[in-house]
Design a protein around this motif. Sequence first.
Motif, PDB file in Angstrom:
ATOM      1  N   LYS A   1      -7.234   0.723  -7.594  1.00 46.66           N
ATOM      2  CA  LYS A   1      -7.575   1.461  -6.379  1.00 46.66           C
ATOM      3  C   LYS A   1      -8.076   2.849  -6.789  1.00 46.66           C
ATOM      4  O   LYS A   1      -7.291   3.776  -6.964  1.00 46.66           O
ATOM      5  CB  LYS A   1      -6.346   1.579  -5.468  1.00 46.66           C
ATOM      6  CG  LYS A   1      -6.660   2.193  -4.114  1.00 46.66           C
ATOM      7  CD  LYS A   1      -5.398   2.231  -3.256  1.00 46.66           C
ATOM      8  CE  LYS A   1      -5.669   2.899  -1.907  1.00 46.66           C
ATOM      9  NZ  LYS A   1      -4.449   2.982  -1.065  1.00 46.66           N
TER      10      LYS A   1
ATOM     11  N   GLN B   1      -6.676   6.235  -5.298  1.00 46.27           N
ATOM     12  CA  GLN B   1      -5.233   6.413  -5.186  1.00 46.27           C
ATOM     13  C   GLN B   1      -4.789   7.805  -5.628  1.00 46.27           C
ATOM     14  O   GLN B   1      -5.222   8.308  -6.667  1.00 46.27           O
ATOM     15  CB  GLN B   1      -4.514   5.362  -6.035  1.00 46.27           C
ATOM     16  CG  GLN B   1      -2.996   5.469  -6.007  1.00 46.27           C
ATOM     17  CD  GLN B   1      -2.431   5.224  -4.619  1.00 46.27           C
ATOM     18  OE1 GLN B   1      -2.767   4.229  -3.984  1.00 46.27           O
ATOM     19  NE2 GLN B   1      -1.580   6.119  -4.152  1.00 46.27           N
TER      20      GLN B   1
ATOM     21  N   SER C   1       0.844  -1.204   0.000  1.00 44.09           N
ATOM     22  CA  SER C   1       0.000   0.000   0.000  1.00 44.09           C
ATOM     23  C   SER C   1       0.876   1.249   0.000  1.00 44.09           C
ATOM     24  O   SER C   1       1.869   1.320   0.738  1.00 44.09           O
ATOM     25  CB  SER C   1      -0.902  -0.006   1.240  1.00 44.09           C
ATOM     26  OG  SER C   1      -1.672   1.163   1.298  1.00 44.09           O
TER      27      SER C   1
END
Length: 451
Positions: free
Chosen positions: A75, A78, A49
Amino acid sequence: MSTPRKRLLILDDDAGVVDFLCESLDARGYEAVGRTSPEEALALFERESFDLVITDVEMPRMRGTEVLEALLTRKPGQLVVLITAFGSVELAVAAVKAGACDFVTKPFNIDALVLTLERAFRERQLRREIVRLRAAVPGDTPGGLVARSSAMQKALEVSRRAARSDATVLLTGETGTGKSALARFIHESSGRRTQPFLQLNCAALPSGLAESELFGARRGAYTDAREDRAGVFVSVGGGTLFLDEVGELSLEVQAKLLQALETGRVRPLGSSTETPVRARVLAATNQPLEVLLREGRFRADLYYRLNVIRIEVPPLRERREDILPLVDFFLGRLGEQQQREVLGVSASALKRLLAHAWPGNVRELANLLERAVALADHDTLVPEDFDLPGGGESGLTSLLSHASGEDAPLEEVERAYVRRVVEAQGGNKAAAARILGINRRTLYRKLDLDE
């Protein structure tokens, strides 16, 4: 307890640039990991992450815009900053539209890049605060009414019951509390919902025209009566007639209003015959009618005729649980009206709104937000966007400092606030009235001045 360092993933096909960025950003408190291959960077992104990704645009095997698309597919939230030596306005716009949070060009200054990163983190934090706050207080606004507080829930429940009958309702409360919204809610919850809803502001009626506006007039009844005119009692048919600020009517008109309510008939000016009416009447006042009764400015018989069902609409300072959902409701409506996205307010701005005394109540909040949205050039409102007298000082503390002390009566605190708004507008009472959400007559009355 120390704050965890933010993790950055840096992607550039130039190993020298990657090493430089990793070393420089590590020295400034970040934890930076670098890769020169888009495939390796995306594989690492799958396993670990990262708070933010910095990627070059021009790379041999995959452009940075393609990397951006792949990152956001995995994601959606992001944070991604693009860097390139081939910067252009068109590319910058395309990158931001594609989901990049910012765009910088080579050669870049490392301190300027750090400012870009911090701005991205700050904006993300604001968005997270807004999402958290909105999730904590979901909207439940029937017809635009917010009733999270127990005080407003009580008023709403009485309104629901009142809607089941045709009894006259008297709505009382300060200016701007939402009496007209509650009146419309009663109408739309009643069996008359398919009929017209007509609102008449009695304070805005010239004294000589109030009677004709209410009951109608025949041609020639007065100088400008060139044709027959139906009053609002007739025009509304079987719908609901809402008489706002009913305490402003003259005693003569009050007597005729009482007769209309008692008999279900009105006599237009200049007519010798009466006309039957079917309207249901709701009335509202921001003045205590009991005081007007004692002063001989309001008829006792009309008071009792209007006061069949009484609903007290609480001021905003007594229903602070409603402030956040009200802000959310108004921002949603303003976003549609002004065709722009407004995510909400920052936590610090919300704290300021919650501390304010709100003498102009819900109308003042709505006007304040409308001004902030119109003038702000960002999608999250901050404290500086709100034109509240007293700067960062809390509402009550600030007002008490201008009144006679901590035991100042509410009326004196309110008058102090109104005076400060007038002062902030350079003495322009019309502008002050707009900000407070009240008419000039009410402003003058609060200041104890003659208009």
